[in-house]
Design a protein around this motif. Sequence first.
Motif, short mmCIF file in Angstrom:
data_model
loop_
_atom_site.label_atom_id
_atom_site.label_comp_id
_atom_site.label_asym_id
_atom_site.label_seq_id
_atom_site.Cartn_x
_atom_site.Cartn_y
_atom_site.Cartn_z
N UNK A 168 30.96 21.05 11.22
CA UNK A 168 30.46 20.47 12.47
C UNK A 168 28.97 20.20 12.38
N UNK A 169 28.22 21.12 11.73
CA UNK A 169 26.77 20.92 11.58
C UNK A 169 26.46 19.66 10.79
N UNK A 170 27.28 19.37 9.76
CA UNK A 170 27.05 18.16 8.97
C UNK A 170 27.23 16.91 9.83
N UNK A 171 28.21 16.94 10.72
CA UNK A 171 28.42 15.78 11.60
C UNK A 171 27.27 15.68 12.61
N UNK A 172 26.84 16.81 13.13
CA UNK A 172 25.73 16.79 14.10
C UNK A 172 24.47 16.20 13.47
N UNK A 173 24.31 16.35 12.16
CA UNK A 173 23.11 15.85 11.49
C UNK A 173 23.16 14.36 11.20
N UNK A 174 24.32 13.74 11.34
CA UNK A 174 24.42 12.30 11.08
C UNK A 174 23.68 11.53 12.18
N UNK A 237 38.25 19.13 18.55
CA UNK A 237 38.47 17.78 18.05
C UNK A 237 38.43 17.78 16.52
N UNK A 238 38.78 16.66 15.95
CA UNK A 238 38.65 16.52 14.51
C UNK A 238 37.18 16.66 14.15
N UNK A 239 36.90 17.55 13.16
CA UNK A 239 35.50 17.82 12.80
C UNK A 239 34.98 16.74 11.86
N UNK A 240 35.15 15.52 12.29
CA UNK A 240 34.62 14.35 11.60
C UNK A 240 33.69 13.60 12.55
N UNK A 241 33.02 12.59 12.02
CA UNK A 241 32.12 11.81 12.87
C UNK A 241 32.90 11.13 13.99
N UNK A 243 35.84 12.00 15.31
CA UNK A 243 36.39 12.95 16.26
C UNK A 243 35.32 13.56 17.17
N UNK A 244 34.23 14.02 16.57
CA UNK A 244 33.18 14.66 17.37
C UNK A 244 32.47 13.64 18.25
N UNK A 245 32.24 12.42 17.74
CA UNK A 245 31.57 11.41 18.56
C UNK A 245 32.43 11.03 19.77
N UNK A 249 31.18 11.51 23.64
CA UNK A 249 31.12 10.39 24.60
C UNK A 249 31.99 10.67 25.82
N UNK A 250 33.11 11.32 25.62
CA UNK A 250 34.03 11.56 26.73
C UNK A 250 33.42 12.46 27.80
#
Length: 253
Positions: A168-174, A237-241, A243-245, A249-250
């Motif tokens: 999740x941290x990797x996605x947050x850093x994108x 959610x899916x721990x991908x960009x 899924x997390x995005x 947004x929701x």
Amino acid sequence: MTSRILRPVRAGHAAQPRSATPRGVRLPLVAAAVVAAGLCAACGPSTETVGSASPTTAGQSAEALAALAPSASASTEASPSASASPSASATAQASSSPTPSRTRSTSAAPKPARTSTASAPARVPGPGYDSSADGQKQIDAALAAAKSDGRMVLLDFGANWCGNCKAADKVFAQPQTTAILGASYHLVKIDIGGNSSANSALLRKYSPSGGTYTMPVLIVVNSSGKVRTDTHTTGNPSLTAEGINAFLRKWAS
């Protein structure tokens, strides 16, 4: 020289000098006298001695002045200067004509519309969890900021040894996810992988259903601290960009 006859003056009667002019012409004589005075002033003083004029000369002078008076009054009446000249009347009309007054505009000039500048993005914490941080103070600060700017508060309960938390941290850093977080959330990361009973109590406060928690536990609360969603009950959610995005947004508004 012509001889003059002097009549004796009767005793007891003072000599009454005869008026050289009739009463009817006395008023015109005044105007004539003014004209004569002007002529005398223009021609200079007389060289004759005062009182040397004979009665005949005085009478002739009076008759001459009487004759000049009507002509002087007539010339005054006939003179075009007695009536207002066209230029004078035009000046009078110009002065009497109403000057257009300058009316002040009562309508206020339109003010430029105020453009609301977008607030600066909220700070997004880096990867990992600070085990020494006071979780309650972090949450209180995030709620105060949310009341000021209207953002949501995202509580991320995890541990530094948790593999899913690192994903999740990797996605947050994108960049795209960081932009969503900075625009819509105040992210608070709370370590529950250590021995902090206080942080574990915070998790149970915002996710009171209990049981076994699957990290990371993502909980969205509003500025009043009311829980909007809890992944402990809904599932992560899916721990991908993508899924997390979609998740962010929701619940952003």
